[in-house]
Design a protein around this motif. Structure first.
Motif, PDB file in Angstrom:
ATOM      1  N   ILE A  99       0.848  -1.196   0.000  1.00 38.10           N
ATOM      2  CA  ILE A  99       0.000   0.000   0.000  1.00 38.10           C
ATOM      3  C   ILE A  99       0.882   1.244   0.000  1.00 38.10           C
ATOM      4  O   ILE A  99       0.650   2.200  -0.762  1.00 38.10           O
ATOM      5  CB  ILE A  99      -0.933   0.013   1.232  1.00 38.10           C
ATOM      6  CG1 ILE A  99      -2.019  -1.057   1.114  1.00 38.10           C
ATOM      7  CG2 ILE A  99      -1.564   1.394   1.409  1.00 38.10           C
ATOM      8  CD1 ILE A  99      -3.066  -0.786   0.059  1.00 38.10           C
ATOM      9  N   ASN A 100       1.897   1.243   0.854  1.00 39.51           N
ATOM     10  CA  ASN A 100       2.815   2.388   0.929  1.00 39.51           C
ATOM     11  C   ASN A 100       3.594   2.568  -0.368  1.00 39.51           C
ATOM     12  O   ASN A 100       3.782   3.696  -0.847  1.00 39.51           O
ATOM     13  CB  ASN A 100       3.789   2.209   2.102  1.00 39.51           C
ATOM     14  CG  ASN A 100       3.115   2.353   3.442  1.00 39.51           C
ATOM     15  OD1 ASN A 100       2.082   2.998   3.568  1.00 39.51           O
ATOM     16  ND2 ASN A 100       3.676   1.725   4.471  1.00 39.51           N
ATOM     17  N   LEU A 101       4.052   1.456  -0.943  1.00 40.29           N
ATOM     18  CA  LEU A 101       4.816   1.524  -2.194  1.00 40.29           C
ATOM     19  C   LEU A 101       3.969   2.100  -3.315  1.00 40.29           C
ATOM     20  O   LEU A 101       4.405   3.024  -4.029  1.00 40.29           O
ATOM     21  CB  LEU A 101       5.307   0.121  -2.577  1.00 40.29           C
ATOM     22  CG  LEU A 101       6.045   0.012  -3.922  1.00 40.29           C
ATOM     23  CD1 LEU A 101       7.351   0.800  -3.882  1.00 40.29           C
ATOM     24  CD2 LEU A 101       6.312  -1.447  -4.277  1.00 40.29           C
ATOM     25  N   PHE A 102       2.762   1.595  -3.480  1.00 41.67           N
ATOM     26  CA  PHE A 102       1.909   2.024  -4.586  1.00 41.67           C
ATOM     27  C   PHE A 102       1.223   3.360  -4.317  1.00 41.67           C
ATOM     28  O   PHE A 102       0.627   3.940  -5.224  1.00 41.67           O
ATOM     29  CB  PHE A 102       0.857   0.948  -4.885  1.00 41.67           C
ATOM     30  CG  PHE A 102       1.447  -0.377  -5.317  1.00 41.67           C
ATOM     31  CD1 PHE A 102       2.648  -0.426  -6.010  1.00 41.67           C
ATOM     32  CD2 PHE A 102       0.802  -1.570  -5.030  1.00 41.67           C
ATOM     33  CE1 PHE A 102       3.198  -1.641  -6.416  1.00 41.67           C
ATOM     34  CE2 PHE A 102       1.332  -2.786  -5.434  1.00 41.67           C
ATOM     35  CZ  PHE A 102       2.545  -2.822  -6.120  1.00 41.67           C
ATOM     36  N   SER A 103       1.301   3.836  -3.069  1.00 43.29           N
ATOM     37  CA  SER A 103       0.741   5.154  -2.740  1.00 43.29           C
ATOM     38  C   SER A 103       1.766   6.262  -2.961  1.00 43.29           C
ATOM     39  O   SER A 103       1.450   7.437  -2.774  1.00 43.29           O
ATOM     40  CB  SER A 103       0.276   5.184  -1.280  1.00 43.29           C
ATOM     41  OG  SER A 103      -0.766   4.270  -1.071  1.00 43.29           O
ATOM     42  N   GLY A 104       2.976   5.863  -3.312  1.00 38.37           N
ATOM     43  CA  GLY A 104       4.029   6.855  -3.528  1.00 38.37           C
ATOM     44  C   GLY A 104       4.705   7.292  -2.253  1.00 38.37           C
ATOM     45  O   GLY A 104       5.387   8.323  -2.213  1.00 38.37           O
ATOM     46  N   GLU A 105       4.502   6.517  -1.154  1.00 38.02           N
ATOM     47  CA  GLU A 105       5.161   6.838   0.110  1.00 38.02           C
ATOM     48  C   GLU A 105       6.659   6.560  -0.012  1.00 38.02           C
ATOM     49  O   GLU A 105       7.137   6.013  -0.999  1.00 38.02           O
ATOM     50  CB  GLU A 105       4.555   5.995   1.243  1.00 38.02           C
ATOM     51  CG  GLU A 105       3.072   6.217   1.464  1.00 38.02           C
ATOM     52  CD  GLU A 105       2.752   7.600   2.001  1.00 38.02           C
ATOM     53  OE1 GLU A 105       3.629   8.201   2.646  1.00 38.02           O
ATOM     54  OE2 GLU A 105       1.621   8.065   1.762  1.00 38.02           O
ATOM     55  N   ASP A 106       7.394   6.899   1.022  1.00 39.58           N
ATOM     56  CA  ASP A 106       8.851   6.718   1.013  1.00 39.58           C
ATOM     57  C   ASP A 106       9.172   5.237   1.225  1.00 39.58           C
ATOM     58  O   ASP A 106       9.583   4.813   2.307  1.00 39.58           O
ATOM     59  CB  ASP A 106       9.488   7.574   2.116  1.00 39.58           C
ATOM     60  CG  ASP A 106      11.015   7.548   2.040  1.00 39.58           C
ATOM     61  OD1 ASP A 106      11.533   7.192   0.969  1.00 39.58           O
ATOM     62  OD2 ASP A 106      11.669   7.875   3.048  1.00 39.58           O
ATOM     63  N   MET A 107       8.980   4.462   0.170  1.00 41.95           N
ATOM     64  CA  MET A 107       9.199   3.023   0.241  1.00 41.95           C
ATOM     65  C   MET A 107      10.056   2.610  -0.952  1.00 41.95           C
ATOM     66  O   MET A 107       9.676   2.819  -2.108  1.00 41.95           O
ATOM     67  CB  MET A 107       7.862   2.277   0.231  1.00 41.95           C
ATOM     68  CG  MET A 107       7.968   0.779   0.392  1.00 41.95           C
ATOM     69  SD  MET A 107       8.616   0.254   1.991  1.00 41.95           S
ATOM     70  CE  MET A 107       7.309   0.796   3.094  1.00 41.95           C
ATOM     71  N   ASN A 108      11.218   2.045  -0.660  1.00 38.31           N
ATOM     72  CA  ASN A 108      12.170   1.676  -1.700  1.00 38.31           C
ATOM     73  C   ASN A 108      11.781   0.342  -2.336  1.00 38.31           C
ATOM     74  O   ASN A 108      11.562  -0.650  -1.635  1.00 38.31           O
ATOM     75  CB  ASN A 108      13.574   1.588  -1.090  1.00 38.31           C
ATOM     76  CG  ASN A 108      14.632   1.371  -2.144  1.00 38.31           C
ATOM     77  OD1 ASN A 108      14.753   0.294  -2.684  1.00 38.31           O
ATOM     78  ND2 ASN A 108      15.403   2.413  -2.420  1.00 38.31           N
ATOM     79  N   ALA A 109      11.710   0.308  -3.665  1.00 34.69           N
ATOM     80  CA  ALA A 109      11.305  -0.911  -4.372  1.00 34.69           C
ATOM     81  C   ALA A 109      12.292  -2.051  -4.133  1.00 34.69           C
ATOM     82  O   ALA A 109      11.898  -3.219  -4.053  1.00 34.69           O
ATOM     83  CB  ALA A 109      11.178  -0.634  -5.869  1.00 34.69           C
TER      84      ALA A 109
ATOM     85  N   PHE B 224      14.021  -2.555  -1.391  1.00 35.83           N
ATOM     86  CA  PHE B 224      13.731  -3.067  -0.050  1.00 35.83           C
ATOM     87  C   PHE B 224      12.523  -3.996  -0.098  1.00 35.83           C
ATOM     88  O   PHE B 224      12.538  -5.078   0.501  1.00 35.83           O
ATOM     89  CB  PHE B 224      13.460  -1.905   0.907  1.00 35.83           C
ATOM     90  CG  PHE B 224      12.818  -2.334   2.207  1.00 35.83           C
ATOM     91  CD1 PHE B 224      13.556  -2.979   3.184  1.00 35.83           C
ATOM     92  CD2 PHE B 224      11.453  -2.118   2.435  1.00 35.83           C
ATOM     93  CE1 PHE B 224      12.962  -3.400   4.375  1.00 35.83           C
ATOM     94  CE2 PHE B 224      10.855  -2.530   3.613  1.00 35.83           C
ATOM     95  CZ  PHE B 224      11.611  -3.176   4.588  1.00 35.83           C
ATOM     96  N   VAL B 225      11.484  -3.585  -0.817  1.00 38.28           N
ATOM     97  CA  VAL B 225      10.278  -4.404  -0.937  1.00 38.28           C
ATOM     98  C   VAL B 225      10.614  -5.748  -1.571  1.00 38.28           C
ATOM     99  O   VAL B 225      10.164  -6.801  -1.109  1.00 38.28           O
ATOM    100  CB  VAL B 225       9.204  -3.674  -1.765  1.00 38.28           C
ATOM    101  CG1 VAL B 225       8.006  -4.589  -2.008  1.00 38.28           C
ATOM    102  CG2 VAL B 225       8.760  -2.398  -1.057  1.00 38.28           C
ATOM    103  N   SER B 226      11.432  -5.725  -2.613  1.00 35.41           N
ATOM    104  CA  SER B 226      11.833  -6.968  -3.279  1.00 35.41           C
ATOM    105  C   SER B 226      12.600  -7.884  -2.336  1.00 35.41           C
ATOM    106  O   SER B 226      12.420  -9.102  -2.359  1.00 35.41           O
ATOM    107  CB  SER B 226      12.694  -6.655  -4.511  1.00 35.41           C
ATOM    108  OG  SER B 226      11.940  -5.969  -5.485  1.00 35.41           O
ATOM    109  N   SER B 227      13.450  -7.297  -1.496  1.00 37.19           N
ATOM    110  CA  SER B 227      14.230  -8.106  -0.551  1.00 37.19           C
ATOM    111  C   SER B 227      13.321  -8.761   0.493  1.00 37.19           C
ATOM    112  O   SER B 227      13.557  -9.902   0.907  1.00 37.19           O
ATOM    113  CB  SER B 227      15.299  -7.255   0.137  1.00 37.19           C
ATOM    114  OG  SER B 227      14.721  -6.317   1.033  1.00 37.19           O
ATOM    115  N   VAL B 228      12.266  -8.049   0.904  1.00 40.34           N
ATOM    116  CA  VAL B 228      11.306  -8.613   1.865  1.00 40.34           C
ATOM    117  C   VAL B 228      10.568  -9.792   1.231  1.00 40.34           C
ATOM    118  O   VAL B 228      10.389 -10.844   1.864  1.00 40.34           O
ATOM    119  CB  VAL B 228      10.291  -7.532   2.315  1.00 40.34           C
ATOM    120  CG1 VAL B 228       9.172  -8.167   3.143  1.00 40.34           C
ATOM    121  CG2 VAL B 228      10.993  -6.457   3.128  1.00 40.34           C
TER     122      VAL B 228
END
Length: 283
Positions: free
Chosen positions: A128-138, A140-144
Motif C-alpha cells: 500500500i505504501n509503495l503504490f501510494s508513492g510513500e517513502d518506500m524503496n522498491a 527493499f520491498v523486493s528483498s522482503v
C-alpha cells in the motif's frame, strides 16, 4: 448430487442444504481445516467463472447433478501470491507517472492482494505504501518478498540458518537491563528490535511448517505446541510494553530469565518436532 474434489469422488451428500452456497460454505470450512482453499468450481461439467459465483450460490441443489470443486493448498497460495507480488513490483516500476497514480486502485482488487491482506497484513501494508508513492524503496520491498519466499519454499533450512543470530540475541538479552542502566540506549533498542523481528520470523516459519504438514499432526502434541507459542507471544508483548514504559527491573528479569531461555526452548522444540515428523513420514 455427485460431488467431486479435484476429480475424485467425495463421500459427501447434501443433508439439509437447499442451495449450492450452503453446500459450499460447509465444504469451505472443512477444506480450510485441512489446509486447502477452493480455487475453482464446475457445475454439471461447466466451469463457473468467479464473477458468477454469487449467482450460482443461490442455485437450488435439486438443479445440480454434478458439483466438481478444485482446490489449492494454503502453502501454494502463499507461494503464488508472493510471486505475483514480485511481478506487481516490476509492473509498477515500469509504469508512467500518471499510470502509477491509478495502480493502487487496480492492485487492491487483485485476488492475490486480497489474500495478502488476509494472510500477510504486514506485507499488504508495505505494498500500500509503495503504490501510494510513500517513502518506500522498491529494492527493499523486493528483498522482503525474497525472504518470505524462502520461508515458504524452504522453511526448515531458513529456520536452521537463524541459529547463529538466535544465540547472539539471547546473549544480548541477558545484558539488556545493564545496557539501559548504563545509557547504552541505541544498543538496547537494537537488541529489542532484533529480538522482535527474529521472534516474528520464527512464528511465521512455524505457521508454514504447520500448514505444509512438516510439524507433527498428533492432536496432543499440536495442543502442547500451540500452548508454547501462545505463551511466547504473550511474553513478547509483555517485554515490549515493559521496555516502552522504561521499567528497567522488569525488562531485565523478562529478558534474561524468560525471553532468552524460552526463545531457545521454542527453537529446539520446533526443530525436534520437525525432524520427528520427517522421520515418521520416511517410515
Amino acid at each position: 448430487m455427485e460431488i467431486t474434489i479435484n476429480n475424485q469422488a467425495a463421500d459427501i451428500a447434501p443433508d439439509n442444504e437447499k442451495t449450492v452456497g450452503e453446500i459450499m460454505a460447509g465444504l469451505e470450512q472443512w477444506l480450510a481445516n485441512i489446509g486447502q482453499r477452493i480455487s475453482g468450481l464446475a457445475i454439471n461439467s461447466k466451469l463457473i467463472p468467479s464473477s458468477e459465483f454469487e449467482e450460482i450460490f443461490r442455485k437450488d441443489v435439486t438443479s445440480v447433478n454434478m458439483l466438481d470443486i478444485k482446490t489449492i493448498s494454503l502453502a501454494e497460495l502463499f507461494l503464488e501470491s508472493l510471486l505475483n507480488l514480485q511481478a506487481d513490483t516490476e509492473e509498477f516500476e515500469n509504469l508512467k507517472f500518471d499510470e502509477k497514480r491509478e495502480f493502487l486502485k487496480i492492485w487492491e482488487k487483485r485476488p492475490h492482494a486480497l489474500f495478502t491482506l488476509e494472510q500477510m497484513p504486514d506485507i499488504h501494508n508495505i505494498f500500500i505504501n509503495l503504490f501510494s508513492g510513500e517513502d518506500m524503496n522498491a529494492k527493499f520491498v523486493s528483498s522482503v518478498i525474497e525472504e518470505r519466499l524462502r520461508e515458504v519454499k524452504e522453511p526448515l533450512p531458513e529456520l536452521n540458518n537463524l541459529k547463529p543470530l538466535l544465540d547472539e540475541i539471547c546473549a544480548k538479552l541477558a545484558n539488556l537491563a545493564l545496557d539501559i542502566q548504563t545509557g547504552k540506549d541505541a544498543q538496547a533498542a537494537k537488541t529489542i528490535q532484533v529480538f522482535s523481528g527474529l521472534s516474528e520470523k520464527m512464528l511465521r516459519i512455524i505457521r508454514q511448517l504447520d500448514i505444509q504438514g512438516i510439524l507433527s499432526q498428533e492432536a496432543e502434541e499440536k495442543e502442547a505446541f500451540s500452548g508454547k507459542i501462545n505463551e511466547f507471544g504473550k511474553l513478547i508483548k509483555e517485554l515490549l510494553e515493559a521496555y516502552e514504559k522504561h521499567d528497567t527491573v522488569l525488562v531485565g528479569d523478562l529478558a534474561e530469565y524468560e525471553a532468552s531461555p524460552k526463545l531457545q526452548e521454542l527453537y529446539s522444540v520446533i526443530m525436534n518436532n520437525s525432524r520427528q515428523a520427517q522421520q515418521q513420514e520416511v517410515k
